[in-house]
Design a protein around this motif. Structure first.
Motif, PDB file in Angstrom:
ATOM      1  N   GLN A 152      60.745  30.428  -3.104  1.00 61.59           N
ATOM      2  CA  GLN A 152      59.712  30.746  -4.104  1.00 61.59           C
ATOM      3  C   GLN A 152      59.520  32.262  -4.217  1.00 61.59           C
ATOM      4  O   GLN A 152      59.477  32.819  -5.301  1.00 61.59           O
ATOM      5  CB  GLN A 152      58.399  30.087  -3.692  1.00 61.59           C
ATOM      6  N   GLU A 153      59.451  32.887  -3.048  1.00 58.92           N
ATOM      7  CA  GLU A 153      59.266  34.326  -2.971  1.00 58.92           C
ATOM      8  C   GLU A 153      60.516  35.041  -3.487  1.00 58.92           C
ATOM      9  O   GLU A 153      60.438  36.027  -4.218  1.00 58.92           O
ATOM     10  CB  GLU A 153      59.020  34.682  -1.501  1.00 58.92           C
ATOM     11  N   ALA A 154      61.685  34.495  -3.093  1.00 57.71           N
ATOM     12  CA  ALA A 154      62.964  35.099  -3.484  1.00 57.71           C
ATOM     13  C   ALA A 154      63.137  35.064  -4.998  1.00 57.71           C
ATOM     14  O   ALA A 154      63.596  36.023  -5.607  1.00 57.71           O
ATOM     15  CB  ALA A 154      64.105  34.377  -2.796  1.00 57.71           C
ATOM     16  N   LEU A 155      62.740  33.945  -5.595  1.00 56.83           N
ATOM     17  CA  LEU A 155      62.859  33.789  -7.046  1.00 56.83           C
ATOM     18  C   LEU A 155      62.028  34.839  -7.768  1.00 56.83           C
ATOM     19  O   LEU A 155      62.414  35.378  -8.791  1.00 56.83           O
ATOM     20  CB  LEU A 155      62.361  32.399  -7.473  1.00 56.83           C
ATOM     21  N   ARG A 156      60.874  35.109  -7.204  1.00 60.38           N
ATOM     22  CA  ARG A 156      59.939  36.054  -7.810  1.00 60.38           C
ATOM     23  C   ARG A 156      60.409  37.496  -7.602  1.00 60.38           C
ATOM     24  O   ARG A 156      60.438  38.297  -8.522  1.00 60.38           O
ATOM     25  CB  ARG A 156      58.552  35.842  -7.194  1.00 60.38           C
ATOM     26  N   LYS A 157      60.827  37.782  -6.368  1.00 60.96           N
ATOM     27  CA  LYS A 157      61.168  39.172  -6.027  1.00 60.96           C
ATOM     28  C   LYS A 157      62.606  39.542  -6.350  1.00 60.96           C
ATOM     29  O   LYS A 157      62.898  40.682  -6.665  1.00 60.96           O
ATOM     30  CB  LYS A 157      60.907  39.410  -4.532  1.00 60.96           C
ATOM     31  N   LYS A 158      63.510  38.600  -6.188  1.00 64.35           N
ATOM     32  CA  LYS A 158      64.928  38.907  -6.394  1.00 64.35           C
ATOM     33  C   LYS A 158      65.583  37.854  -7.286  1.00 64.35           C
ATOM     34  O   LYS A 158      66.477  37.126  -6.833  1.00 64.35           O
ATOM     35  CB  LYS A 158      65.661  38.958  -5.047  1.00 64.35           C
ATOM     36  N   PRO A 159      65.149  37.764  -8.546  1.00 57.07           N
ATOM     37  CA  PRO A 159      65.663  36.689  -9.404  1.00 57.07           C
ATOM     38  C   PRO A 159      67.187  36.724  -9.569  1.00 57.07           C
ATOM     39  O   PRO A 159      67.835  35.693  -9.560  1.00 57.07           O
ATOM     40  CB  PRO A 159      64.951  36.917 -10.743  1.00 57.07           C
ATOM     41  N   LYS A 160      67.746  37.928  -9.680  1.00 57.30           N
ATOM     42  CA  LYS A 160      69.185  38.055  -9.894  1.00 57.30           C
ATOM     43  C   LYS A 160      69.969  37.560  -8.684  1.00 57.30           C
ATOM     44  O   LYS A 160      70.915  36.800  -8.797  1.00 57.30           O
ATOM     45  CB  LYS A 160      69.524  39.528 -10.161  1.00 57.30           C
ATOM     46  N   LYS A 161      69.520  38.010  -7.544  1.00 62.64           N
ATOM     47  CA  LYS A 161      70.177  37.634  -6.286  1.00 62.64           C
ATOM     48  C   LYS A 161      70.093  36.113  -6.080  1.00 62.64           C
ATOM     49  O   LYS A 161      71.043  35.484  -5.621  1.00 62.64           O
ATOM     50  CB  LYS A 161      69.492  38.370  -5.135  1.00 62.64           C
ATOM     51  N   THR A 162      68.949  35.537  -6.434  1.00 67.53           N
ATOM     52  CA  THR A 162      68.760  34.101  -6.236  1.00 67.53           C
ATOM     53  C   THR A 162      69.691  33.308  -7.139  1.00 67.53           C
ATOM     54  O   THR A 162      70.269  32.309  -6.732  1.00 67.53           O
ATOM     55  CB  THR A 162      67.294  33.713  -6.510  1.00 67.53           C
ATOM     56  N   VAL A 163      69.833  33.774  -8.396  1.00 66.29           N
ATOM     57  CA  VAL A 163      70.733  33.095  -9.326  1.00 66.29           C
ATOM     58  C   VAL A 163      72.183  33.203  -8.835  1.00 66.29           C
ATOM     59  O   VAL A 163      72.955  32.251  -8.900  1.00 66.29           O
ATOM     60  CB  VAL A 163      70.574  33.652 -10.766  1.00 66.29           C
ATOM     61  N   GLN A 164      72.536  34.369  -8.291  1.00 64.66           N
ATOM     62  CA  GLN A 164      73.891  34.535  -7.733  1.00 64.66           C
ATOM     63  C   GLN A 164      74.136  33.565  -6.587  1.00 64.66           C
ATOM     64  O   GLN A 164      75.200  32.958  -6.484  1.00 64.66           O
ATOM     65  CB  GLN A 164      74.082  35.970  -7.231  1.00 64.66           C
ATOM     66  N   LEU A 165      73.126  33.403  -5.755  1.00 62.23           N
ATOM     67  CA  LEU A 165      73.255  32.466  -4.637  1.00 62.23           C
ATOM     68  C   LEU A 165      73.453  31.045  -5.151  1.00 62.23           C
ATOM     69  O   LEU A 165      74.264  30.285  -4.632  1.00 62.23           O
ATOM     70  CB  LEU A 165      72.003  32.505  -3.756  1.00 62.23           C
ATOM     71  N   ALA A 166      72.693  30.715  -6.208  1.00 58.59           N
ATOM     72  CA  ALA A 166      72.814  29.374  -6.779  1.00 58.59           C
ATOM     73  C   ALA A 166      74.214  29.153  -7.328  1.00 58.59           C
ATOM     74  O   ALA A 166      74.797  28.090  -7.176  1.00 58.59           O
ATOM     75  CB  ALA A 166      71.766  29.166  -7.866  1.00 58.59           C
ATOM     76  N   MET A 167      74.768  30.193  -7.967  1.00 55.67           N
ATOM     77  CA  MET A 167      76.124  30.082  -8.508  1.00 55.67           C
ATOM     78  C   MET A 167      77.119  29.788  -7.395  1.00 55.67           C
ATOM     79  O   MET A 167      77.991  28.945  -7.546  1.00 55.67           O
ATOM     80  CB  MET A 167      76.529  31.383  -9.201  1.00 55.67           C
ATOM     81  N   ILE A 168      76.983  30.501  -6.304  1.00 59.50           N
ATOM     82  CA  ILE A 168      77.878  30.270  -5.170  1.00 59.50           C
ATOM     83  C   ILE A 168      77.668  28.850  -4.631  1.00 59.50           C
ATOM     84  O   ILE A 168      78.620  28.116  -4.391  1.00 59.50           O
ATOM     85  CB  ILE A 168      77.644  31.311  -4.056  1.00 59.50           C
ATOM     86  N   ALA A 169      76.387  28.480  -4.498  1.00 65.91           N
ATOM     87  CA  ALA A 169      76.067  27.169  -3.937  1.00 65.91           C
ATOM     88  C   ALA A 169      76.602  26.038  -4.808  1.00 65.91           C
ATOM     89  O   ALA A 169      76.942  24.974  -4.314  1.00 65.91           O
ATOM     90  CB  ALA A 169      74.560  27.028  -3.758  1.00 65.91           C
ATOM     91  N   TYR A 170      76.668  26.267  -6.129  1.00 61.15           N
ATOM     92  CA  TYR A 170      77.143  25.213  -7.021  1.00 61.15           C
ATOM     93  C   TYR A 170      78.608  25.385  -7.408  1.00 61.15           C
ATOM     94  O   TYR A 170      79.078  24.770  -8.355  1.00 61.15           O
ATOM     95  CB  TYR A 170      76.230  25.105  -8.247  1.00 61.15           C
ATOM     96  N   GLY A 171      79.317  26.224  -6.670  1.00 65.24           N
ATOM     97  CA  GLY A 171      80.755  26.344  -6.878  1.00 65.24           C
ATOM     98  C   GLY A 171      81.152  27.043  -8.154  1.00 65.24           C
ATOM     99  O   GLY A 171      82.177  26.745  -8.733  1.00 65.24           O
ATOM    100  N   ILE A 172      80.330  27.972  -8.647  1.00 63.32           N
ATOM    101  CA  ILE A 172      80.659  28.695  -9.878  1.00 63.32           C
ATOM    102  C   ILE A 172      80.750  30.182  -9.566  1.00 63.32           C
ATOM    103  O   ILE A 172      80.384  31.022 -10.365  1.00 63.32           O
ATOM    104  CB  ILE A 172      79.591  28.481 -10.982  1.00 63.32           C
ATOM    105  N   GLY A 173      81.251  30.505  -8.396  1.00 68.77           N
ATOM    106  CA  GLY A 173      81.180  31.893  -7.933  1.00 68.77           C
ATOM    107  C   GLY A 173      82.282  32.834  -8.385  1.00 68.77           C
ATOM    108  O   GLY A 173      82.236  34.009  -8.055  1.00 68.77           O
ATOM    109  N   THR A 174      83.286  32.367  -9.139  1.00 67.53           N
ATOM    110  CA  THR A 174      84.420  33.261  -9.440  1.00 67.53           C
ATOM    111  C   THR A 174      84.022  34.528 -10.152  1.00 67.53           C
ATOM    112  O   THR A 174      84.631  35.565  -9.926  1.00 67.53           O
ATOM    113  CB  THR A 174      85.506  32.607 -10.326  1.00 67.53           C
TER     114      THR A 174
END
Ligand SMILES: [Zn+2]
Length: 254
Positions: A152-174
């Motif tokens: 929750q905090e990460a989404l608020r403070k580091k939205p870009k980083k969190t989205v990047q993590l989600a991309m990696i987590a969902y296998g879309i990291g290329t």
């Protein structure tokens, strides 16, 4: 004090424990579903901003037709399903983000030769989503990458980083140059759920076997495309799919 901590840990564990549909595995997910859906939507928007949408009518109709049937079989009333064909012939990949945001790249659409084969791909990706594999991986990645900062905090403070993590987590990291394969356990589980979903949707699960065999022959010994590096393809895996088909056939009314 120690007793209190122990009780607290147990409560956390119980609330964070979820059961995977169809396989009944208990998995530890530290991210509430509402946040997971929000993150899925953010990630989806971010990807669409950076991608070209394909106007190929045949591909779009095929994906909507197959996607709708798999979506109905998955039965997730809280999802708002969307299907997009992304134009990039070099990318052989597909994904389903939490909330039901499905995308298949034209590179993979070219290799798919029937609705049932596409249902194999979509069923597998939806399998990852409803089993909440991304959230399971994110729980781990958050601890490593953000030093345990609450999402929750990460989404608020580091939205870009969190989205990047989600991309990696969902296998879309290329796009980020990072490809993290799903664990073998999660792959096996997505195969199993995917076969059941395609059967429930009216596609013969045997098509999964011919699809994976085709992919195996095509890319054997060559540089594997992203879909295959996040979804490792071995003879062993094809053998396992063969063994899973009888279970899926119980859901099939062809
Ligand atoms: Zn997979």
């Amino acid at each position: 004090m120690r007793k209190l901590t122990a009780i607290f840990s147990i409560i956390l564990f119980l609330t964070a424990c979820q059961t995977v549909p169809y396989t009944h595995r208990k998995s530890l997910v530290l991210i509430p579903q509402s946040l997971e859906l929000e993150l899925g939507l953010n990630t989806y928007r971010e990807i669409l901003k950076k991608s070209r949408i394909s106007r190929n009518r045949k591909y779009n109709q095929m994906l909507s037709r197959v996607g709708m049937k798999i979506a109905r079989a998955a039965h997730r009333p809280q999802y708002h399903w969307e299907f997009k064909v992304l134009k990039d012939d070099r990318v052989l990949n597909a994904f389903c983000l939490p909330g039901g945001k499905i995308a298949v790249y034209t590179g993979l659409m070219k290799l798919v030769s029937s609705d049932a084969e596409l249902a194999t791909v979509v069923g597998h990706e939806v399998g990852h989503a409803i089993a909440r594999h991304g959230a399971e991986r994110m729980s781990h990645l958050l601890l490593v990458q953000l030093g345990g900062m609450a999402l929750q905090e990460a989404l608020r403070k580091k939205p870009k980083k969190t989205v990047q993590l989600a991309m990696i987590a969902y296998g879309i990291g290329t796009t980020l140059g990072i490809v993290l394969p799903y664990s073998r356990l999660q792959e096996y589980e997505a195969d199993r759920i995917g076969l059941i979903l395609m059967a429930k949707a009216g596609y013969d699960p045997h098509a999964a076997l011919s699809f994976w065999q085709k992919m195996y022959k095509k890319f054997k010994g060559k540089e594997p495309p992203e879909f295959l590096s996040t979804h490792p393809l071995t003879k062993h895996r094809i053998e396992r799919i063969k063994k899973l088909i009888p279970e899926a056939m119980r859901y099939y009314r062809g």
